[in-house]
Design a protein around this motif. Structure first.
Motif, PDB file in Angstrom:
ATOM      1  N   GLU A 128      -4.376  -8.964  -5.828  1.00  0.00           N
ATOM      2  CA  GLU A 128      -5.653  -9.289  -6.453  1.00  0.00           C
ATOM      3  C   GLU A 128      -6.611  -9.964  -5.472  1.00  0.00           C
ATOM      4  N   MET A 129      -6.069 -10.717  -4.522  1.00  0.00           N
ATOM      5  CA  MET A 129      -6.933 -11.381  -3.556  1.00  0.00           C
ATOM      6  C   MET A 129      -7.737 -10.365  -2.745  1.00  0.00           C
ATOM      7  N   ARG A 130      -7.199  -9.137  -2.602  1.00  0.00           N
ATOM      8  CA  ARG A 130      -7.944  -8.092  -1.882  1.00  0.00           C
ATOM      9  C   ARG A 130      -9.201  -7.689  -2.655  1.00  0.00           C
ATOM     10  N   LEU A 131      -9.212  -7.936  -3.975  1.00  0.00           N
ATOM     11  CA  LEU A 131     -10.390  -7.641  -4.785  1.00  0.00           C
ATOM     12  C   LEU A 131     -11.337  -8.830  -4.841  1.00  0.00           C
ATOM     13  N   ILE A 132     -10.763 -10.029  -4.892  1.00  0.00           N
ATOM     14  CA  ILE A 132     -11.581 -11.237  -5.028  1.00  0.00           C
ATOM     15  C   ILE A 132     -12.325 -11.543  -3.738  1.00  0.00           C
ATOM     16  N   ILE A 133     -11.611 -11.404  -2.616  1.00  0.00           N
ATOM     17  CA  ILE A 133     -12.219 -11.671  -1.305  1.00  0.00           C
ATOM     18  C   ILE A 133     -12.369 -10.351  -0.563  1.00  0.00           C
ATOM     19  N   GLY A 134     -13.575  -9.989  -0.247  1.00  0.00           N
ATOM     20  CA  GLY A 134     -13.793  -8.755   0.494  1.00  0.00           C
ATOM     21  C   GLY A 134     -13.342  -8.880   1.933  1.00  0.00           C
ATOM     22  N   HIS A 135     -13.249  -7.760   2.603  1.00  0.00           N
ATOM     23  CA  HIS A 135     -12.937  -7.664   4.027  1.00  0.00           C
ATOM     24  C   HIS A 135     -11.467  -7.941   4.364  1.00  0.00           C
ATOM     25  N   LEU A 136     -10.643  -8.257   3.370  1.00  0.00           N
ATOM     26  CA  LEU A 136      -9.223  -8.417   3.661  1.00  0.00           C
ATOM     27  C   LEU A 136      -8.610  -7.044   3.899  1.00  0.00           C
ATOM     28  N   GLY A 137      -7.684  -6.987   4.831  1.00  0.00           N
ATOM     29  CA  GLY A 137      -7.006  -5.731   5.084  1.00  0.00           C
ATOM     30  C   GLY A 137      -6.064  -5.380   3.944  1.00  0.00           C
ATOM     31  N   PRO A 138      -5.527  -4.156   3.931  1.00  0.00           N
ATOM     32  CA  PRO A 138      -4.574  -3.760   2.899  1.00  0.00           C
ATOM     33  C   PRO A 138      -3.373  -4.704   2.884  1.00  0.00           C
ATOM     34  N   TYR A 139      -2.766  -4.829   1.714  1.00  0.00           N
ATOM     35  CA  TYR A 139      -1.641  -5.743   1.565  1.00  0.00           C
ATOM     36  C   TYR A 139      -0.393  -5.161   2.216  1.00  0.00           C
ATOM     37  N   VAL A 140       0.100  -5.880   3.215  1.00  0.00           N
ATOM     38  CA  VAL A 140       1.358  -5.517   3.868  1.00  0.00           C
ATOM     39  C   VAL A 140       2.470  -6.276   3.146  1.00  0.00           C
ATOM     40  N   PHE A 141       3.309  -5.555   2.451  1.00  0.00           N
ATOM     41  CA  PHE A 141       4.365  -6.195   1.670  1.00  0.00           C
ATOM     42  C   PHE A 141       5.501  -6.693   2.569  1.00  0.00           C
ATOM     43  N   ALA A 142       5.911  -5.876   3.533  1.00  0.00           N
ATOM     44  CA  ALA A 142       6.986  -6.258   4.454  1.00  0.00           C
ATOM     45  C   ALA A 142       6.681  -5.676   5.825  1.00  0.00           C
ATOM     46  N   ARG A 143       6.957  -6.468   6.864  1.00  0.00           N
ATOM     47  CA  ARG A 143       6.621  -6.059   8.228  1.00  0.00           C
ATOM     48  C   ARG A 143       7.871  -5.711   9.025  1.00  0.00           C
ATOM     49  N   ASP A 144       7.683  -4.762   9.922  1.00  0.00           N
ATOM     50  CA  ASP A 144       8.706  -4.405  10.902  1.00  0.00           C
ATOM     51  C   ASP A 144      10.054  -4.092  10.236  1.00  0.00           C
ATOM     52  N   VAL A 145      10.021  -3.153   9.300  1.00  0.00           N
ATOM     53  CA  VAL A 145      11.237  -2.782   8.576  1.00  0.00           C
ATOM     54  C   VAL A 145      11.957  -1.649   9.314  1.00  0.00           C
ATOM     55  N   THR A 146      13.207  -1.428   8.941  1.00  0.00           N
ATOM     56  CA  THR A 146      14.017  -0.397   9.588  1.00  0.00           C
ATOM     57  C   THR A 146      13.818   0.950   8.904  1.00  0.00           C
ATOM     58  N   THR A 147      14.212   1.995   9.604  1.00  0.00           N
ATOM     59  CA  THR A 147      14.124   3.339   9.017  1.00  0.00           C
ATOM     60  C   THR A 147      15.077   3.486   7.835  1.00  0.00           C
ATOM     61  N   ASP A 148      16.199   2.774   7.867  1.00  0.00           N
ATOM     62  CA  ASP A 148      17.129   2.814   6.724  1.00  0.00           C
ATOM     63  C   ASP A 148      16.452   2.291   5.468  1.00  0.00           C
ATOM     64  N   PHE A 149      15.689   1.235   5.621  1.00  0.00           N
ATOM     65  CA  PHE A 149      15.002   0.657   4.471  1.00  0.00           C
ATOM     66  C   PHE A 149      13.931   1.613   3.958  1.00  0.00           C
ATOM     67  N   ILE A 150      13.219   2.246   4.869  1.00  0.00           N
ATOM     68  CA  ILE A 150      12.200   3.220   4.464  1.00  0.00           C
ATOM     69  C   ILE A 150      12.847   4.379   3.715  1.00  0.00           C
ATOM     70  N   THR A 151      13.991   4.831   4.197  1.00  0.00           N
ATOM     71  CA  THR A 151      14.713   5.924   3.530  1.00  0.00           C
ATOM     72  C   THR A 151      15.107   5.525   2.118  1.00  0.00           C
ATOM     73  N   LEU A 152      15.589   4.286   1.952  1.00  0.00           N
ATOM     74  CA  LEU A 152      15.971   3.794   0.627  1.00  0.00           C
ATOM     75  C   LEU A 152      14.794   3.858  -0.336  1.00  0.00           C
ATOM     76  N   LEU A 153      13.630   3.381   0.105  1.00  0.00           N
ATOM     77  CA  LEU A 153      12.467   3.378  -0.778  1.00  0.00           C
ATOM     78  C   LEU A 153      12.021   4.795  -1.104  1.00  0.00           C
ATOM     79  N   SER A 154      12.129   5.691  -0.135  1.00  0.00           N
ATOM     80  CA  SER A 154      11.754   7.090  -0.385  1.00  0.00           C
ATOM     81  C   SER A 154      12.672   7.712  -1.430  1.00  0.00           C
ATOM     82  N   GLU A 155      13.963   7.416  -1.342  1.00  0.00           N
ATOM     83  CA  GLU A 155      14.921   7.967  -2.300  1.00  0.00           C
ATOM     84  C   GLU A 155      14.647   7.470  -3.715  1.00  0.00           C
TER      85      GLU A 155
END
Length: 715
Positions: free
Chosen positions: A186-213
């Motif tokens: 919601e802060m991305r709507l309240i305050i302009g110019h904020l970048g997209p919300y990064v939920f988790a940084r520098d994750v592994t490919t295994d984790f990405i595969t899990l979310l895709s599944e």
């Protein structure tokens, strides 16, 4: 005559006919459209969402002068959340998805981004160490929703639970986790110019595969770059990157930065931000409500940043940091032992050295070869250590080499000596009789009286007797330089301004021209005090005669950085050429195909009276090699002829003085200049070994990595 038709009957017929047509059309729509969609979802295209995705540009690398990699960007992946796509699935599904994502990151050992300034456990309170940005955001949130500023953290959580429709079957701790993510969105709507919300940084490919599944709608990965440092040395020179502050955003927004972009904060990362940054790319992604991507269109390809080569030699840097830390440790250990066996109650904190700095310059070009500030930090683990480092009273994040302002002590005597020669107050052959006590300003009224002692008088009760310029520098006679100021033909004020102008000619109290952020120090004079008074920055413009006396031999209110002291020493060493200092060797394009900048020495000014500088240089040589030289214990029999000057910076507020030492070598054909300042170091004589260790390495064929393991952290 009877009518052939009845209008009422005709109207009824038309009404019945219209009703039958409407009924047939409704049934036709039901059969061909509505029921077709129910049994065939592909009968018409699904609603399509469009979003713009940022494609971060690779930040340029940083190398030392010999091409050794110091900092680079490593490709990585972040998990992003798209609020619109997630919300299209329904609020309950959205909250459930968020909680599952949080637990998945925990399971894989990652931390999700949650800057909501409320503790994650009961009793819930606002964070005591809330950052300025968190405070700004929570205030904006309260204003946007017209909430009472007196709400407690628990009351706010209860309101937000209802606001985000979090089911009350979900426990309060899990609800707090969901609220943290919904807050970020919601802060991305309240305050302009904020970048997209990064939920988790520098994750592994295994984790990405899990979310895709699992097929979460609105959850996707984006490529990114992680800044990596390949050495734990030169931390203050390299600097670091962090998310920009609101003040930085106001300055950089016109260059296309998002409000939470990563930018250089200090050091080379800050100084060369425009070269290193690159230009982010953008693409447009169109997807259906369930997250299925139907189209990707490139808007702009990312342009990687340029690569920067610094003038520092990382091997020399290692030796410098090692020498500084080693000597400080030795002095601190000796003092601790002496205090233990003294039989007196001594506060160890009062006599312990808190820090110091060393700067090494190439006297022929003005290039910065090494700059150490102690204590330092580890750039590799900075993100984990940042809060702790900022609480350390020794200030390890503070760059003493470029920002520390120190009393120069007797290292300033070359300025006074040169001024005396330049303005004809003394000559090479002028002898001044040091009687030990300077009594020209003595007065029967103790309040108005001023008497200053030469350092030797405090030791043996007598003066140095008759001295010339060279011998006065050799023995560091305070009385000689006080007399130069006293003999100015037009009085004390003109003497002070004469000294200040000469100091400025040697680069003291002014910018060195280096690309790094720096403090310009303070060059005290009657003119400066008047300017400060007129600006309302000083309570009185008064300049006393005694002030001129103490300034002449290096005490008083002058404050210079180690970088300025090194530049001043280099100017003496090379015969009077004041170079702009530089830490930038060259810049090359991202593909290394083109050189866009190359260092060229820049001369700021030249001191013409070379014969006077030669006399000063001879005095510095005798300070190292003379029979009474203050640096003779280390450099008298040293195989390389070194010009040097010791300094002791005195303070009325504490018992232990700062140690200051400047030197250059070789004397006949100078290559490098060194300036050292150690807080509570005691004297310049106590820290000379630091310079010797630096010269040992520089003028030998040895390797710094044999003295200190490469990459070892200096705490």
């Amino acid at each position: 005559m009877q009518k052939m038709y009845n209008p009422a009957r005709i109207a009824v017929i038309f009404i019945v006919l219209a009703a039958m047509i409407a009924l047939y059309l409704t049934d036709l729509y039901r059969i061909q459209i509505h029921e077709a969609l129910a049994f065939d979802p592909d009968a018409v295209p699904a609603r399509v969402h469009s979003r713009t995705v940022n494609l971060p540009a690779a930040r340029g690398n940083i190398y030392d002068r010999n091409g050794i990699l110091l900092a680079s960007g490593r490709p990585s992946f972040n998990i992003m959340l798209d609020r619109n796509t997630m919300g299209a699935q329904g609020i309950a599904v959205m909250n459930e998805t968020i909680l599952e994502l949080i637990y998945a990151t925990m399971e894989y050992g990652f931390a999700h981004v949650d800057t909501f300034p409320v503790t994650r456990g009961a009793p819930f309170t606002f964070l005591s160490d809330m950052t300025n940005e968190q405070r700004r955001r929570i205030e904006a949130y309260f204003d946007f929703h017209n909430l009472s500023p007196y709400k407690t953290a628990s009351e706010l959580l209860a309101w937000m639970r209802g606001h985000y429709n979090i089911d009350y079957t979900i426990g309060i701790l899990d609800a707090r986790l969901i609220i943290g993510v919904r807050w970020e969105m919601e802060m991305r709507l309240i305050i302009g110019h904020l970048g997209p919300y990064v939920f988790a940084r520098d994750v592994t490919t295994d984790f990405i595969t899990l979310l895709s599944e699992r097929g979460y709608a609105g959850v996707f990965e984006e490529s990114s770059f992680i800044r990596e440092y390949h050495t734990t040395y030169a931390a203050h020179v390299l600097g670091y990157i962090r998310r920009m502050s609101p003040e930085q955003f106001e300055r950089l927004r016109e260059y296309g930065y998002a409000m939470d972009a990563l930018v250089g904060q200090v050091g080379a990362e800050y100084a060369f931000e425009s070269q290193l940054r690159g230009i982010d790319g953008r693409k447009r992604v169109r997807s259906t409500g369930d997250g299925t991507i139907v189209d990707v269109a490139m808007i702009r390809e990312p342009q990687p940043g340029e690569h920067v080569y610094l003038t520092i030699d990382i091997d020399l840097q290692i030796v410098v940091e090692h020498a500084l830390r080693t000597q400080i440790d030795i002095i601190n250990q000796q003092r601790a032992v002496e205090a233990r066996f003294s039989g007196e109650e001594i506060d160890l904190e009062e006599i312990t050295i808190p820090g110091g700095a060393v700067v090494v310059l190439d006297v022929r070009t003005g290039e910065l070869l090494a700059a150490a500030s102690y204590p330092t930090f580890n750039p590799i683990t900075l993100s984990q250590d940042f809060a702790m480092l900022n609480l350390d009273p020794r200030r390890p994040m503070f760059n003493r080499a470029t920002h520390g302002r120190f009393v120069p002590g007797s290292t300033f005597k070359m300025v006074t000596g040169f001024a005396g020669l330049r303005y004809g107050i003394v000559t090479e052959h002028t002898g001044i009789n040091c009687v030990g006590r300077f009594t020209r300003l003595w007065h029967p009224d103790p309040v108005r009286s001023f008497v200053a002692n030469c350092w030797i008088f405090n030791v043996v009760g007598v003066g140095h007797h008759t001295l010339g310029m060279v011998s006065a520098l050799e023995v560091s006679c305070n009385y000689y330089f006080m007399e130069i100021a006293a003999r100015h033909p037009t009085g004390w004020l003109d003497a002070s301004n004469m000294i200040a102008r000469t100091a400025r000619d040697f680069g003291l109290g002014v910018s060195t021209g280096i690309e790094l952020p720096e403090n310009t120090g303070r060059l005290d004079s009657s003119e400066w005090r008047r300017e400060q008074y007129d600006l309302g920055l000083r309570s009185s413009p008064t300049w006393h005669q005694a002030t001129t006396v103490v300034t002449a031999f290096g005490q008083g209110e002058n404050r210079f950085t180690p970088l300025q002291l090194a530049s001043y020493t280099a100017t003496i060493a090379n015969g009077g050429t004041l170079f702009e200092q530089s830490v930038l060797s060259r810049v090359v394009s991202s593909d290394f195909s083109e050189q866009t900048h190359r260092f060229e020495p820049t001369i700021r000014s030249v001191i013409e009276e070379t014969e006077h500088i030669e006399l000063i240089r001879e005095g510095m040589l005798q300070a190292s090699r003379g029979t009474q030289g203050t640096a003779r214990s280390v450099f008298r029999d040293y195989p390389i002829r070194v010009g040097s000057k010791t300094g002791t910076a005195q303070f009325d507020t504490r018992d232990v003085n700062d140690g200051v030492f400047v030197a250059y070598a070789p004397h006949n054909n100078p290559e490098i200049a060194v300036a050292i300042v150690v807080e509570k170091g005691g004297s310049g004589s106590a820290i000379m070994d630091i310079a010797r260790m630096i010269f040992d390495y520089y003028f030998s064929t040895g390797s710094a990595s044999t003295a200190v393991p490469y990459g070892q952290l200096i705490p």
